[in-house]
Enzyme design. Structure first.
Site, short mmCIF file in Angstrom:
data_model
loop_
_atom_site.label_atom_id
_atom_site.label_comp_id
_atom_site.label_asym_id
_atom_site.label_seq_id
_atom_site.Cartn_x
_atom_site.Cartn_y
_atom_site.Cartn_z
N ASN A 9 3.76 -74.70 -95.35
CA ASN A 9 2.73 -73.66 -95.22
C ASN A 9 1.38 -74.36 -95.29
O ASN A 9 0.95 -74.77 -96.37
CB ASN A 9 2.90 -72.64 -96.36
CG ASN A 9 1.74 -71.65 -96.42
OD1 ASN A 9 0.95 -71.56 -95.49
ND2 ASN A 9 1.66 -70.92 -97.52
N LYS A 11 -1.54 -73.23 -94.83
CA LYS A 11 -2.63 -72.38 -95.33
C LYS A 11 -3.88 -72.54 -94.44
O LYS A 11 -3.77 -72.77 -93.25
CB LYS A 11 -2.91 -72.68 -96.79
CG LYS A 11 -1.65 -72.63 -97.66
CD LYS A 11 -1.95 -72.58 -99.12
CE LYS A 11 -0.66 -72.72 -99.91
NZ LYS A 11 -0.82 -72.43 -101.31
N HIS A 95 3.31 -63.68 -99.04
CA HIS A 95 2.89 -64.84 -99.85
C HIS A 95 1.99 -64.34 -100.99
O HIS A 95 1.22 -63.39 -100.82
CB HIS A 95 2.13 -65.85 -98.98
CG HIS A 95 1.89 -67.14 -99.69
ND1 HIS A 95 0.87 -67.30 -100.58
CD2 HIS A 95 2.57 -68.31 -99.68
CE1 HIS A 95 0.92 -68.54 -101.08
NE2 HIS A 95 1.94 -69.16 -100.55
N GLU A 97 -0.67 -65.36 -102.15
CA GLU A 97 -2.11 -65.32 -101.86
C GLU A 97 -2.46 -64.06 -101.06
O GLU A 97 -3.54 -63.49 -101.23
CB GLU A 97 -2.53 -66.61 -101.13
CG GLU A 97 -2.55 -67.78 -102.11
CD GLU A 97 -2.27 -69.14 -101.50
OE1 GLU A 97 -2.33 -69.30 -100.27
OE2 GLU A 97 -1.94 -70.06 -102.29
N GLU A 167 8.67 -67.99 -105.36
CA GLU A 167 7.48 -68.80 -105.63
C GLU A 167 6.78 -68.25 -106.88
O GLU A 167 5.99 -67.28 -106.77
CB GLU A 167 6.51 -68.74 -104.45
CG GLU A 167 7.08 -69.28 -103.16
CD GLU A 167 5.98 -69.79 -102.24
OE1 GLU A 167 6.04 -70.98 -101.90
OE2 GLU A 167 5.06 -69.04 -101.92
N GLY A 173 0.19 -74.46 -106.13
CA GLY A 173 -1.07 -75.21 -106.03
C GLY A 173 -1.62 -75.66 -107.37
O GLY A 173 -2.78 -76.08 -107.47
N SER A 212 4.41 -76.33 -105.99
CA SER A 212 4.16 -77.73 -106.34
C SER A 212 5.37 -78.63 -106.13
O SER A 212 5.61 -79.55 -106.91
CB SER A 212 3.63 -77.83 -107.78
OG SER A 212 2.40 -77.13 -107.89
C1 PEP Z 1 2.79 -72.20 -101.25
O1 PEP Z 1 1.62 -71.89 -101.08
O2 PEP Z 1 3.69 -71.53 -100.69
C2 PEP Z 1 3.08 -73.32 -102.13
C3 PEP Z 1 4.29 -73.45 -102.59
O3 PEP Z 1 2.03 -74.15 -102.40
P1 PEP Z 1 2.10 -75.56 -103.21
O4 PEP Z 1 3.29 -76.31 -102.69
O5 PEP Z 1 0.81 -76.23 -102.92
O6 PEP Z 1 2.27 -75.20 -104.66
#
Ligand code: PEP
Length: 250
Positions: A9, A11, A95, A97, A167, A173, A212
């Protein structure tokens, strides 16, 4: 045996130049990823470029979001049929966000999920709890509520034709990965909940972990019995790191 899927992803990141470099880095190493299925989700405007660059590669692509509408006066929206014209296989929906920064609730997310399915895309449905919710001990209730909104609209069968991504919001992040056991516990809860409705759907659906994930921790996460790959944010912007994660699933 479910196939491992690693989806990047990207972003709100990238430029014409950086995306060309990133895609050529991924395609150069995709052959080493064994059986892992790889996908990338660029910002909308770069999807045509990525489609062109990935022609002939085994790497699939998708969108980070999708409109709940198909056509008409919906300024700024992008419909599933449009994404299909550019070869998208997947559409991320729900997601965290989108849920937290753009106030997209469970019902709206379910309508986006439905839009992806009726336009031939495979939704990657994200679910997960915030730090506060984990501390209150309501992780399972939150994840169940997020899933139930989709099941109520589309039926349990639809879950068998999508990808789920657990998630935990506190791990996205932040550099704080859920431990493999913490992630496995929630994945097992999700699969068990689905099994209560339809065992075949529970056995079939891929449940990705996101939060992460890096080359250094991917293998132990993917070794857990109910973790079928990863949804990768930050680490998907670096071809070497992303490929290391893909190889961990191979
Ligand atoms: C995500 O935004 O779906 C995600 C898992 O981000 P990150 O790997 O940066 O934590």
């Amino acid at each position: 045996m479910r196939q491992i899927l690693v989806a990047g992803n990207w972003k709100l990141n990238g430029s014409l130049d950086s995306i060309k470099t990133l895609v050529s880095g991924i395609t150069a190493g995709e052959g080493d990823a064994g059986n892992t299925r790889i996908a990338v989700c660029p910002p909308f405007v770069y999807i045509p470029l990525v489609a062109e660059l990935l022609a002939g590669s085994k790497v699939a692509w998708g969108s980070q979001d999708i409109s709940d509408q198909d056509t008409g006066a919906f300024t700024g929206e992008v419909a599933g049929a449009m994404l299909g014209e550019f070869g998208c296989t997947y559409a991320i929906v729900g997601h965290s966000e989108r849920r937290s920064l753009y106030a997209e609730d469970d019902d709206f997310t379910a309508r986006k999920f439905a839009a992806a399915r009726r336009t031939g895309l495979t939704p990657i449905l994200c679910v997960g709890e915030s730090l506060g919710e984990r501390e209150q001990g309501v992780t399972e209730q939150v994840v169940a509520r997020q899933l139930d909104a989709v099941i109520a609209l589309e039926g349990i069968g639809a879950i068998g034709e999508c990808v789920l991504a657990y998630e935990p919001v506190w791990a996205i992040g932040t550099g704080k990965t859920a431990s493999p056991q913490q992630a496995q516990d929630v994945h097992a809860f999700i699969r068990g909940k689905l099994a209560g409705l339809d065992q075949a759907v529970a056995d079939k659906v891929q449940i990705l972990y996101g939060g992460s994930v890096k080359g250094a921790n991917a293998a132990e996460l993917f070794a857990m019995p109910d973790i079928d790959g990863g949804l990768i944010g930050g680490a998907s912007l670096d071809a070497g790191e992303f490929l290391a994660i893909c190889k961990a699933g191979g």
